[in-house]
Each structure stands twice: as structure tokens, then as C-alpha cells.
Motif scaffolding. Structure first.
Motif, PDB file in Angstrom:
ATOM      1  N   ILE A 684       0.858  -1.181   0.000  1.00  0.00           N
ATOM      2  CA  ILE A 684       0.000   0.000   0.000  1.00  0.00           C
ATOM      3  C   ILE A 684       0.899   1.238   0.000  1.00  0.00           C
ATOM      4  CG2 ILE A 684      -1.873   1.215   1.159  1.00  0.00           C
ATOM      5  CD1 ILE A 684      -2.642  -1.551   0.143  1.00  0.00           C
ATOM      6  N   GLU A 685       0.601   2.186  -0.889  1.00  0.00           N
ATOM      7  CA  GLU A 685       1.414   3.400  -0.961  1.00  0.00           C
ATOM      8  C   GLU A 685       1.456   4.092   0.399  1.00  0.00           C
ATOM      9  OE1 GLU A 685       0.376   6.007  -4.152  1.00  0.00           O
ATOM     10  OE2 GLU A 685      -0.158   4.345  -5.481  1.00  0.00           O
ATOM     11  N   ASP A 686       2.590   4.736   0.670  1.00  0.00           N
ATOM     12  CA  ASP A 686       2.795   5.356   1.991  1.00  0.00           C
ATOM     13  C   ASP A 686       1.659   6.296   2.374  1.00  0.00           C
ATOM     14  OD1 ASP A 686       5.166   4.100   2.723  1.00  0.00           O
ATOM     15  OD2 ASP A 686       6.368   5.478   1.530  1.00  0.00           O
ATOM     16  N   LEU A 691      -5.405   4.207   5.553  1.00  0.00           N
ATOM     17  CA  LEU A 691      -6.682   3.595   5.165  1.00  0.00           C
ATOM     18  C   LEU A 691      -6.796   2.156   5.655  1.00  0.00           C
ATOM     19  CD1 LEU A 691      -6.918   4.864   1.477  1.00  0.00           C
ATOM     20  CD2 LEU A 691      -7.957   5.884   3.504  1.00  0.00           C
ATOM     21  N   VAL A 692      -5.665   1.530   6.012  1.00  0.00           N
ATOM     22  CA  VAL A 692      -5.671   0.129   6.440  1.00  0.00           C
ATOM     23  C   VAL A 692      -5.586   0.084   7.957  1.00  0.00           C
ATOM     24  CG1 VAL A 692      -4.568  -2.111   6.211  1.00  0.00           C
ATOM     25  CG2 VAL A 692      -4.520  -0.509   4.299  1.00  0.00           C
ATOM     26  N   ALA A 739      -3.058   2.960  12.035  1.00  0.00           N
ATOM     27  CA  ALA A 739      -2.629   2.140  10.902  1.00  0.00           C
ATOM     28  C   ALA A 739      -1.977   0.860  11.417  1.00  0.00           C
ATOM     29  CB  ALA A 739      -1.654   2.912  10.020  1.00  0.00           C
ATOM     30  N   VAL A 740      -2.089  -0.221  10.663  1.00  0.00           N
ATOM     31  CA  VAL A 740      -1.554  -1.512  11.088  1.00  0.00           C
ATOM     32  C   VAL A 740      -0.045  -1.539  10.880  1.00  0.00           C
ATOM     33  CG1 VAL A 740      -3.709  -2.680  10.563  1.00  0.00           C
ATOM     34  CG2 VAL A 740      -1.940  -2.532   8.826  1.00  0.00           C
ATOM     35  N   ALA A 741       0.605  -2.491  11.548  1.00  0.00           N
ATOM     36  CA  ALA A 741       2.043  -2.667  11.407  1.00  0.00           C
ATOM     37  C   ALA A 741       2.347  -3.446  10.133  1.00  0.00           C
ATOM     38  CB  ALA A 741       2.588  -3.414  12.625  1.00  0.00           C
TER      39      ALA A 741
END
Length: 767
Positions: A684-686, A691-692, A739-741
Motif C-alpha cells: 500500500i502506498e505510503d 486507510l488500512v 494504521a496496522v504494522a
């Protein structure tokens, strides 16, 4: 007293009720009103467009589109009274009512394949459609005439319209590009005969951003096709681009040495020259040669140390017929050498005790050589009239400069006077050669102003003749200059500019070619199953950057494989580690998986996935993979994992969508261990990483989801046409959170839950 009884009676009246059957007319009336309302306000506008023919259009199927969005369709087609066209009735969305005006335009889009290119390729999937260009100018209109071809882009946005006049049309056509320094700045809009029918008027349009480049003294020339001029030793191939070779084109420039003039006005006329040489203007000079000098053919070149600086335009006798006057044009960049003391002489083939000179003129024709000393250049006394000589003037016995000796196994095409080149610039020449104990000793002279380019790290190699390498997939021609193909030549480079200087008579090795001279990097060996696609010179690339090349191909009899010897460039030795993987990159052609098409022109190359651990041991021998690794992580972005029962149509390179907008990409996949699941890797773009979150849900967006009900009708859902053809993954997030790791794992659903599609959180992300 007796109570009196009063009798009370109720007056009951029966109420009349409306029979239920009378509700039917009321309902029918409401339905009629509804239908009338829908007809008036929901149905589209009726628009009539005249076409030359109905070819490519179908009633009820052919759509009207604006910027890819369907805004109407064809509802009826009828022939005109004179049978020379077709009147097409369109139903247009009422939202476009204010844009249907005098300057609105319609035209048919259909696939077209020609040598000039491919257009309308999207219609192969969606079918032909009518394009619409709205306008807010003019009065509202409902009847139009369709364009025969798409309108020229940008004409209404300003810019510069010019007329070029030529003797003939040549390769120029409508749509041909107009170039400035090989950058497209406009195009040819149309062409017609002039009013007197003696010339061709070519109308061109220059984009607004580049209109200031056109001045009153700007030159235009025909840049279409390939311009080949010169001779075998002085061959020139000039073209603007591959498009101009096929489609024709026009190029322009403004001479920098002339006084700056004002910008050209709209509608200005310019002559269109046949080629670059005809358009170029330079500094006019005259050279007086003795009568016994044969100048040869017209347009003889004038060379300054091997570089063309001018051309003879015309020759004539002087007033008393005692000499020949050559009128020449010198390029503006050579103006500093047009000073008192400059010498001109004719180069012709000569055989004498010193050897053979001017041998290249047997094929190329005679030319005029020019030279000037540094002393005269510093004096800078401009001059335009010179005295020419019949032969090269004698040189000083003790020429200044750096005198070096080169050792070689053979002379191999070198001659006395062969040039010594640095970055293909002549900086010296071969003085003499002789046999030595260990081969041939070649003495060279480096001119004084270039002797600083030589030090102990300098490498010399022979560039005589032509070196050919490769095949159909990768063909390389190596030569210093076309003159060196006949007269021989030596080139050199100096890798370390800080190395110690050298003195006269220092001896160097003369290598056979640049490849042997440049072998300073690390060598590795890679085993391939076959040599298909491999050849000497095949490049090794990492992320598009060349890191090495194949120098040898040998058969490994024991392993029944092909061993490729690869020379890595200096600084690329870190690729030679035990965990590095190599494979041959080939083109892929398919409806849903097309990649590496550039290899069809540039040739196949070896790809590499370097070791991720700096602790990996160095290694020199590798076995190539049959294909690229399934997982190739990107250097930036959020890397996450998806767990699925099967891979399906997911492939590396498939997009990852959020609200149908690509925000990431599939980088790879692998089987889980145990092999009951598939792990899919996403990047996923930085900027889209917020969004995740842990509550995000992912599903397979490939294909089409179709639901059909007897009363509800058919419902079709897909993420995009790209996802329909090539596959993809989509996800949704219910609310903003942390945001997730990296490497967080999610389940991949086959299709989205209806609740997921309703999530509309206002997640903030950096732009």
C-alpha cells in the motif's frame, strides 16, 4: 307530584358511501399523470446529428459519451432525402441541455489501425460510440452535423496558427507532429493549394505554451522520414522520431546567432525547407584556391580536425581567371576559428614516400580541411576572406603535446595520422608505428590542451573498422567515427582523474576493444537451461538500471546447461551474494498479463533479486530461476499479507482498490507451510497507509458479480474494467483508527459483504 315522562326519539340518517370501484379511475389518472411527468422530465433530450454514413452505429446500442461517461444513445436512424447521408436521432441526458449549443461537436469513435498508429482501441471491448464535446458558446441547438474525424485538440484554447509554404507536400499529412528540439509542440491541421496553385499551404497549430518559441526569423523544415546524406565515411542519418518516420513531421528552430526578433503573429507565413541543411544559415566566407586545385563536387564539406564545420555552397573564377573562389557557409559555433591565420587546404588521396594519405576521399570525395593555431585564436582578429592551399601545410618537427607509446599484438587497421579520440572528440593522432619484441609499438601524440586527460589509470583501445555484436533481439554496432572505419583510430578513457600524471614516452597497453579495456568489475557465472534469448552483450539489470553484461557463453557438459560469464560493473559486486536470484526477463503477451514489451526492441535481459541480508556470503556461481520470483517486495510503502484458500486470478502487479481508486499493488504470493493456504503480499502506498486498520476487510475484485431476480431484475457489479480483465483486490474500512504494522495478515473474502460497501468513514491521509 307525578314525574312526567318525555319520550325522545333519534333522527337517524343513512350516510352515503363512495363505492370502491370509483377508486380505479383515480388510480388510472394518477398513473397517466406519472407517465406524462416521466416522459417530460425523465426521458432524455431529442437531438439530431447528421452523419455521412451509419457504418459502425446500431440503434439502442451505440452510446454517446463525454469523457468516457455515457450521456445518451442512438434511438433512431433514417436516410436523408438525397440519400447522401444519415440523420441519427439521439436521446441525450437532460443534464447536458445547457451544453448543446452552436459550437458543440459530435463524431464517431471506432478502432483504426494504420502505419501511423492505433486509435479507438477501447471500442474493441465496449463497441463503437459517439463522442461529444460540449460548449457554452452560442445559442442552444438541437441539430448538428457530425465531424468526419476527431477535432484537433487545443485549437480553441489559444495558441498560434501558422501557414507554411512548400513546393510540394512531401511526407507531411494531417496530424503530423511539429517538433522543437525533438519535443512535440504542435501539429499539422490541414493543407491546401495556394490561391495561385503554385505552392502548397500547410496549416500548423502551435500549442499556447510554446507559441513564444516562434519568431519572425524562425526556420521550418520537413522532418518526415529519414534524411540520409553524405558518403560512406561521412554518413549522416537524421530523423526526429519514429512517429515522424511514419507519419511525417515538421521541425523548427530560431538561429541563436541572429538578432532576436519579435514573436510571430497568428496567421503568419513561413517557407518550409526540404531538410535541415537547407534551413540552416551560417557565416558566409570566401576562400581563394589556386587554379591547379580540383575542389571536386559541389557542397564539399569543410572539416576542422575531423569535425564538419561548414560546406562549400558555390565556386567561380575571380575577375582575371587566375584563381578559384569558393563561397562557403560556416556553422555559427565555429565563429571563433574564423580569424586571421586560419588555413584551408584540399584533402585528396596521395601516395608518396611517407605513405598513403587522404585514402578516405576515394569513397567520400574530396573535402576541405581547416586548422588554426592557438596563438591566432587568442588574437581573435575576425576574417571572412582566406587563401586556400592545394595540400596540407607542413607541421613543426617538434610538435608540442604528450608523446606516448602503445603496445599491441597487431596494428589492426591503424595508419599514420589515424585519430586518437576522447569521448569521440579528436584529441591527437598516430605519429608512427614499428615492430617490437612483444608486438607492435604505436607512437601517438596527444595535443597540448588535452594532455591533462591522460594519467596512469588511462585505458586505450582500438576502434578501427566496425565491431558487430548481437542478433535480432539486440544488435550493437561499435565504431569511433565513420572516418575511423577506413583510416583506423584509437580511443581512451581515464577512470581515475586523480591518478598520477605521466611523462613523454610512457608505455600503455592497447586493448582490442572497449569491453576488454573496461573489465574491472567482479565476474560471476550463471547457469541457464538453454541459451535461447542469451547472447554476448546481454545486459543484467536491477530495477531498470544496467548492472553488468554477459561477456561469454559456454556449454557446461557435466550439467548440460549454458554457463554465462557476467561482468558486473564497478560498485555492483554486492549483487554476488548467496541469496541473490537471477532469471531471464522475456516479453509476456496476453489479454490480462502483458509485461516487458520493451524487450521486443531492446532484447532480453537478466533480472536480479538481490540478497536481503548483508550478512550473506559472497558467491560467484549461481543457477538461474526459470521465471521471476513470485514475491518481489517494494522498497517503500506498507507491506501486508492476505490469506486465501486459493490464488484465483490474482497476479503480481494487480492493483489494490479503495473506493475503486488504486492505492496499492500486489507484489507477490506464496504457498503457506503447510500448503493449505495461499499468502498474497500487498504493498500500500505510503500516503494511503492510514486507510488500512485492523478492522479493514479485503475481497477479490476480479470478474463480475451478477445477481438476477424475477421482480428485482439483474444487478451487475464490478470494481473497474481493469479489474474485470486483469484481476485485482479491493478493501473497505469502517472507521478511522491506528494504521496496522507491516506484515499484518488479513483474510481475503471471495466477494464483499453488503455492509462493507456502505462504510464511508472520513479517514484523513497525507497528500
Amino acid at each position: 307530584m307525578n314525574d312526567e315522562k318525555i319520550a325522545v326519539t333519534a333522527d337517524l340518517k343513512e350516510r352515503r358511501r363512495v363505492p370502491a370501484i370509483w377508486l380505479l379511475p383515480v388510480i388510472a389518472l394518477l398513473i397517466v399523470v406519472f407517465l406524462i411527468w416521466r416522459t417530460l422530465y425523465q426521458n432524455g433530450l431529442e437531438v439530431h446529428v447528421h452523419f455521412d454514413s451509419a457504418k459502425g452505429m446500431k440503434v439502442g446500442k451505440t452510446e454517446v459519451r463525454y469523457n468516457g461517461l455515457a450521456i445518451g444513445k442512438v434511438v433512431r436512424m433514417t436516410m436523408t432525402e438525397d440519400l447522401e447521408g444519415v440523420d441519427v436521432e439521439l436521446e441525450i441526458d437532460r443534464q447536458m441541455e445547457n451544453y448543446l449549443r452552436e459550437y458543440s461537436q459530435f463524431w464517431l469513435i471506432q478502432p483504426q489501425l494504420s502505419v501511423a498508429g492505433v486509435s479507438g482501441l477501447d471500442t474493441l471491448v465496449s463497441g463503437n460510440y459517439i463522442a461529444f464535446k460540449p460548449s457554452e458558446k452560442g445559442e442552444i441547438k438541437r441539430s448538428f452535423s457530425a465531424l468526419r474525424s476527431p477535432p484537433t485538440p487545443g485549437i480553441e484554447e489559444g495558441g498560434l496558427s501558422l501557414i507554411l509554404q512548400a513546393d510540394e507536400l512531401s511526407s507531411v499529412q494531417e496530424g503530423s507532429p511539429v517538433y522543437y528540439r525533438r519535443l512535440k509542440i504542435g501539429e499539422v491541421t490541414r493543407y491546401t493549394l495556394s490561391s495561385e496553385s503554385e505552392r502548397v499551404d500547410i496549416h500548423i497549430y502551435i500549442k499556447p505554451a510554446f507559441s513564444h518559441l516562434v519568431r519572425k526569423n524562425t526556420r521550418f523544415w520537413n522532418a518526415g522520414g529519414v534524411d540520409i546524406s553524405g558518403s560512406l565515411t561521412n554518413l549522416k542519418v537524421r530523423t526526429q522520431s519514429l512517429i515522424s518516420m511514419i507519419q511525417g513531421g515538421v521541425a523548427l528552430y530560431t538561429p541563436e546567432w541572429e538578432e532576436e526578433e519579435s514573436e510571430a503573429s497568428d496567421g503568419a507565413r513561413f517557407p518550409l525547407f526540404n531538410d535541415y541543411d537547407a534551413a540552416e544559415a551560417g557565416i558566409s566566407i570566401s576562400i581563394e584556391f589556386p587554379l591547379d586545385v580540383a575542389l571536386g563536387q559541389e557542397k564539399s564539406k569543410i572539416l576542422f580536425h575531423g569535425m564538419e564545420v561548414g560546406v562549400i555552397k558555390d565556386t567561380s573564377f575571380n575577375e582575371d581567371y587566375s584563381a578559384i573562389i569558393a563561397e562557403a557557409v560556416i556553422r555559427p559555433e565555429a565563429k571563433p576559428i574564423l580569424v586571421t591565420g586560419a588555413r584551408f587546404w584540399v584533402v585528396v588521396p596521395q601516395i608518396n614516400l611517407k605513405g598513403i594519405t587522404g585514402l578516405e576521399t576515394l569513397l567520400a570525395g574530396r573535402y576541405i580541411a581547416m586548422d588554426v593555431s592557438q596563438v591566432d585564436m587568442k588574437k581573435a582578429e575576425p576574417k571572412t576572406q582566406f587563401i586556400g592551399l592545394g595540400s596540407k601545410p607542413p607541421a613543426s618537427p617538434s610538435s608540442p603535446g604528450l608523446h606516448l607509446e602503445l603496445r599491441a599484438d597487431s596494428l589492426e587497421g591503424l595508419n599514420q595520422g589515424s585519430p586518437v579520440l576522447y569521448r569521440k572528440l579528436p584529441v591527437g593522432e598516430v605519429e608512427s608505428y614499428s615492430l617490437g619484441k612483444d608486438g607492435v609499438v604505436i607512437k601517438i601524440l596527444i595535443k597540448p590542451r588535452y594532455q591533462h586527460l591522460v594519467n596512469k589509470s588511462t585505458l586505450f583501445w582500438n576502434i578501427s573498422g566496425v565491431t558487430l555484436e548481437g542478433g535480432l533481439q539486440g544488435f550493437k554496432v561499435r565504431a569511433g567515427t565513420l572516418n575511423s572505419m577506413l583510416s583506423g583510430g584509437i580511443a581512451f578513457k581515464t577512470p581515475d582523474s586523480d591518478a598520477a600524471r605521466v611523462s613523454n614516452k610512457t608505455r600503455f597497453v592497447l586493448y582490442d576493444d572497449v569491453a576488454r579495456a573496461s573489465e574491472t568489475g567482479k565476474v560471476i557465472h550463471i547457469l541457464f537451461e538453454s541459451a535461447d534469448g542469451l547472447q554476448i552483450g546481454t545486459r543484467l539489470k536491477y530495477k531498470g538500471l544496467e548492472m553488468g553484461r554477459v561477456t561469454e557463453l559456454n556449454l557446461d557438459v557435466d550439467k548440460r546447461a549454458i554457463q554465462a560469464r557476467v561482468l558486473l560493473k564497478e560498485g555492483a559486486g554486492w549483487l554476488a551474494r548467496s541469496d541473490s536470484r537471477f532469471w531471464l526477463v522475456k516479453p509476456k503477451l496476453g489479454l490480462t498479463n502483458t509485461a516487458h514489451l520493451e524487450t521486443l526492441l531492446t532484447g532480453l535481459y537478466i533480472g536480479v533479486s538481490p540478497s536481503t541480508s548483508q550478512a550473506s556470503a559472497e558467491r560467484e556461481s549461481f543457477v538461474a530461476d526459470r521465471r521471476a520470483p513470485d514475491d518481489q517486495p517494494l522498497s517503500a510503502g506498507l507491506r501486508i499479507q492476505l490469506v486465501s484458500a486459493q490464488l484465483g486470478s490474482i497476479k503480481p502487479g494487480n492493483p489494490v482498490y479503495y473506493r475503486e481508486i488504486p492505492v496499492g499493488v500486489v507484489t507477490g504470493f506464496k504457498l503457506d507451510n503447510p500448503a493449505d493456504k495461499v499468502i498474497i503480499f500487498l504493498n500500500i502506498e505510503d500516503r494511503y497507509a492510514p486507510l488500512v486498520t485492523e478492522k479493514s476487510r479485503f475481497w477479490n475484485a476480479s470478474g463480475v458479480d451478477i445477481k438476477f431476480g424475477l421482480f428485482s431484475g439483474a444487478k451487475i457489479r464490478t470494481e473497474s474494467l481493469e479489474a474485470l480483465l486483469a484481476g485485482g483486490i479491493a478493501f473497505a474500512t469502517p472507521e478511522q483508527a491506528e494504521a496496522v504494522a507491516p506484515e499484518t495478515a488479513f483474510e481475503l473474502a471471495d466477494k464483499p459483504n453488503s455492509e462493507w460497501l456502505k462504510w464511508t468513514p472520513g479517514i484523513v491521509y497525507p497528500e
